[in-house]
Write a protein that holds these residues in place. Sequence first.
Motif, PDB file in Angstrom:
ATOM      1  N   GLN A  66     -11.019   3.746   3.666  1.00  0.00           N
ATOM      2  CA  GLN A  66     -11.857   3.050   2.678  1.00  0.00           C
ATOM      3  C   GLN A  66     -11.045   2.540   1.491  1.00  0.00           C
ATOM      4  O   GLN A  66     -11.292   1.446   0.987  1.00  0.00           O
ATOM      5  CB  GLN A  66     -12.979   3.969   2.205  1.00  0.00           C
ATOM      6  N   GLN A  67     -10.066   3.324   1.062  1.00  0.00           N
ATOM      7  CA  GLN A  67      -9.212   2.853  -0.045  1.00  0.00           C
ATOM      8  C   GLN A  67      -8.462   1.582   0.364  1.00  0.00           C
ATOM      9  O   GLN A  67      -8.309   0.644  -0.420  1.00  0.00           O
ATOM     10  CB  GLN A  67      -8.193   3.932  -0.436  1.00  0.00           C
ATOM     11  N   ILE A  68      -7.989   1.567   1.624  1.00  0.00           N
ATOM     12  CA  ILE A  68      -7.229   0.407   2.109  1.00  0.00           C
ATOM     13  C   ILE A  68      -8.127  -0.828   2.166  1.00  0.00           C
ATOM     14  O   ILE A  68      -7.782  -1.893   1.644  1.00  0.00           O
ATOM     15  CB  ILE A  68      -6.630   0.701   3.510  1.00  0.00           C
ATOM     16  N   LEU A  77       0.873  -1.178   0.000  1.00  0.00           N
ATOM     17  CA  LEU A  77       0.000   0.000   0.000  1.00  0.00           C
ATOM     18  C   LEU A  77       0.910   1.228   0.000  1.00  0.00           C
ATOM     19  O   LEU A  77       1.622   1.472   0.985  1.00  0.00           O
ATOM     20  CB  LEU A  77      -0.897  -0.013   1.242  1.00  0.00           C
ATOM     21  N   LEU A  78       0.905   1.953  -1.112  1.00  0.00           N
ATOM     22  CA  LEU A  78       1.801   3.109  -1.245  1.00  0.00           C
ATOM     23  C   LEU A  78       1.002   4.385  -1.001  1.00  0.00           C
ATOM     24  O   LEU A  78       0.146   4.761  -1.802  1.00  0.00           O
ATOM     25  CB  LEU A  78       2.437   3.121  -2.644  1.00  0.00           C
ATOM     26  N   GLY A 110       1.290  -4.898 -10.341  1.00  0.00           N
ATOM     27  CA  GLY A 110       0.350  -5.838  -9.732  1.00  0.00           C
ATOM     28  C   GLY A 110       0.484  -5.911  -8.221  1.00  0.00           C
ATOM     29  O   GLY A 110      -0.461  -6.255  -7.511  1.00  0.00           O
ATOM     30  N   ARG A 111       1.671  -5.613  -7.716  1.00  0.00           N
ATOM     31  CA  ARG A 111       1.911  -5.698  -6.276  1.00  0.00           C
ATOM     32  C   ARG A 111       1.473  -4.429  -5.543  1.00  0.00           C
ATOM     33  O   ARG A 111       1.134  -4.485  -4.368  1.00  0.00           O
ATOM     34  CB  ARG A 111       3.410  -5.963  -6.029  1.00  0.00           C
ATOM     35  N   PHE A 112       1.503  -3.294  -6.222  1.00  0.00           N
ATOM     36  CA  PHE A 112       1.252  -2.006  -5.563  1.00  0.00           C
ATOM     37  C   PHE A 112      -0.198  -1.574  -5.654  1.00  0.00           C
ATOM     38  O   PHE A 112      -0.834  -1.721  -6.691  1.00  0.00           O
ATOM     39  CB  PHE A 112       2.101  -0.907  -6.217  1.00  0.00           C
ATOM     40  N   ALA A 113      -0.718  -1.007  -4.544  1.00  0.00           N
ATOM     41  CA  ALA A 113      -1.964  -0.251  -4.582  1.00  0.00           C
ATOM     42  C   ALA A 113      -1.598   1.169  -4.186  1.00  0.00           C
ATOM     43  O   ALA A 113      -1.037   1.395  -3.108  1.00  0.00           O
ATOM     44  CB  ALA A 113      -2.975  -0.838  -3.621  1.00  0.00           C
ATOM     45  N   ARG A 114      -1.861   2.115  -5.062  1.00  0.00           N
ATOM     46  CA  ARG A 114      -1.486   3.507  -4.796  1.00  0.00           C
ATOM     47  C   ARG A 114      -2.655   4.185  -4.086  1.00  0.00           C
ATOM     48  O   ARG A 114      -3.774   4.231  -4.596  1.00  0.00           O
ATOM     49  CB  ARG A 114      -1.106   4.191  -6.105  1.00  0.00           C
ATOM     50  N   ILE A 115      -2.377   4.673  -2.879  1.00  0.00           N
ATOM     51  CA  ILE A 115      -3.400   5.268  -2.023  1.00  0.00           C
ATOM     52  C   ILE A 115      -3.281   6.784  -2.096  1.00  0.00           C
ATOM     53  O   ILE A 115      -2.180   7.328  -1.918  1.00  0.00           O
ATOM     54  CB  ILE A 115      -3.194   4.818  -0.546  1.00  0.00           C
ATOM     55  N   ASP A 116      -4.398   7.472  -2.360  1.00  0.00           N
ATOM     56  CA  ASP A 116      -4.408   8.939  -2.338  1.00  0.00           C
ATOM     57  C   ASP A 116      -4.426   9.378  -0.874  1.00  0.00           C
ATOM     58  O   ASP A 116      -5.484   9.468  -0.257  1.00  0.00           O
ATOM     59  CB  ASP A 116      -5.624   9.463  -3.096  1.00  0.00           C
ATOM     60  N   ALA A 117      -3.239   9.647  -0.344  1.00  0.00           N
ATOM     61  CA  ALA A 117      -3.093   9.917   1.091  1.00  0.00           C
ATOM     62  C   ALA A 117      -3.442  11.353   1.455  1.00  0.00           C
ATOM     63  O   ALA A 117      -3.435  11.709   2.632  1.00  0.00           O
ATOM     64  CB  ALA A 117      -1.666   9.594   1.536  1.00  0.00           C
TER      65      ALA A 117
END
Length: 224
Positions: free
Chosen positions: A201-203, A139-140, A185-192
């Motif tokens: 909710q994104q997580i 989770l980035l 495929g490994r990363f989910a980019r989170i709008d922090a």
Amino acid sequence: MTNGIFISFEGIDGAGKSTHIESLATALRAQGRTVTLTREPGGTPLAEKLRALVLNDAMDALTEALLIFAARRDHLQQVIEPALARGEVVISDRFTDATFAYQGGGRGFDLRVLSTLEQWVQAVPAREGDLVRQPDLTLLFELAPELAAERLAGARVPDRFESQPVEFFRQVAQGYADRASASPGRFARIDAAASKHAVWQQITNTLVRRGWLSIMVPTPEGLR
Ligand SMILES: Nc1ncnc2c1ncn2[C@@H]1O[C@H](COP(=O)(O)OP(=O)(O)O)[C@@H](O)[C@H]1O
Ligand SMILES: Cc1cn([C@H]2C[C@H](O)[C@@H](COP(=O)(O)OP(=O)(O)O)O2)c(=O)[nH]c1=O
């Protein structure tokens, strides 16, 4: 393969990782998973000693990289690999992407040396085919460095990295973006930059999509 799940939290200092990590562990436990919550550098008595050196003592870039990877080796052997072998969830506040971002992007250290260390240190024992351990999901947390600095101001005493100028964190963020592009495929980019509730909710949506959480995840009190 094991049934364990390895999740890392990444992003520049002040992006909001610590704010959400414990809640994710709690949500997974509430749904019946055993969770090991850990961090890098650190996670074992030896690695925590190395962390204190890396965060407080001046040293050259290769020494810094070697100490971080030495800590990681101990952490993998003592904590991460055994937990995954037992089928548990491991959530780590940072892992190797942080080394590529901070030592590689931020400090400008040779990425080829980091890649070599990564192959040695993260080799999975007793497996054919040179498997290199990586998180199943990263989770980035992405946030403008100026905003992260604002959030951190007064929040805690800065360490060797947190006291760096905004330009350093721009390079760290670029290092993370490069790692994310190389393994999408490994990363989910989170709008922090979003509210704590929206970040939460994104997580959880990311984990629900992977089948690791059921849809019924209550929002924790502090993140509403
Ligand atoms: N989505 C958010 N909106 C506003 N402030 C936030 C948000 N997430 C975290 N913060 C605040 O920003 C500061 C740094 O967050 P923290 O979780 O410690 O960051 P990190 O662990 O990534 O360094 C804390 O004071 C925290 O309460
Ligand atoms: C894992 C790792 C961390 N770091 C740095 C990033 C952070 O500034 C610092 C400690 O990380 P962190 O645990 O996020 O600090 P805190 O608990 O104060 O939020 O170490 C590296 O430079 N390289 C690495 O490989």
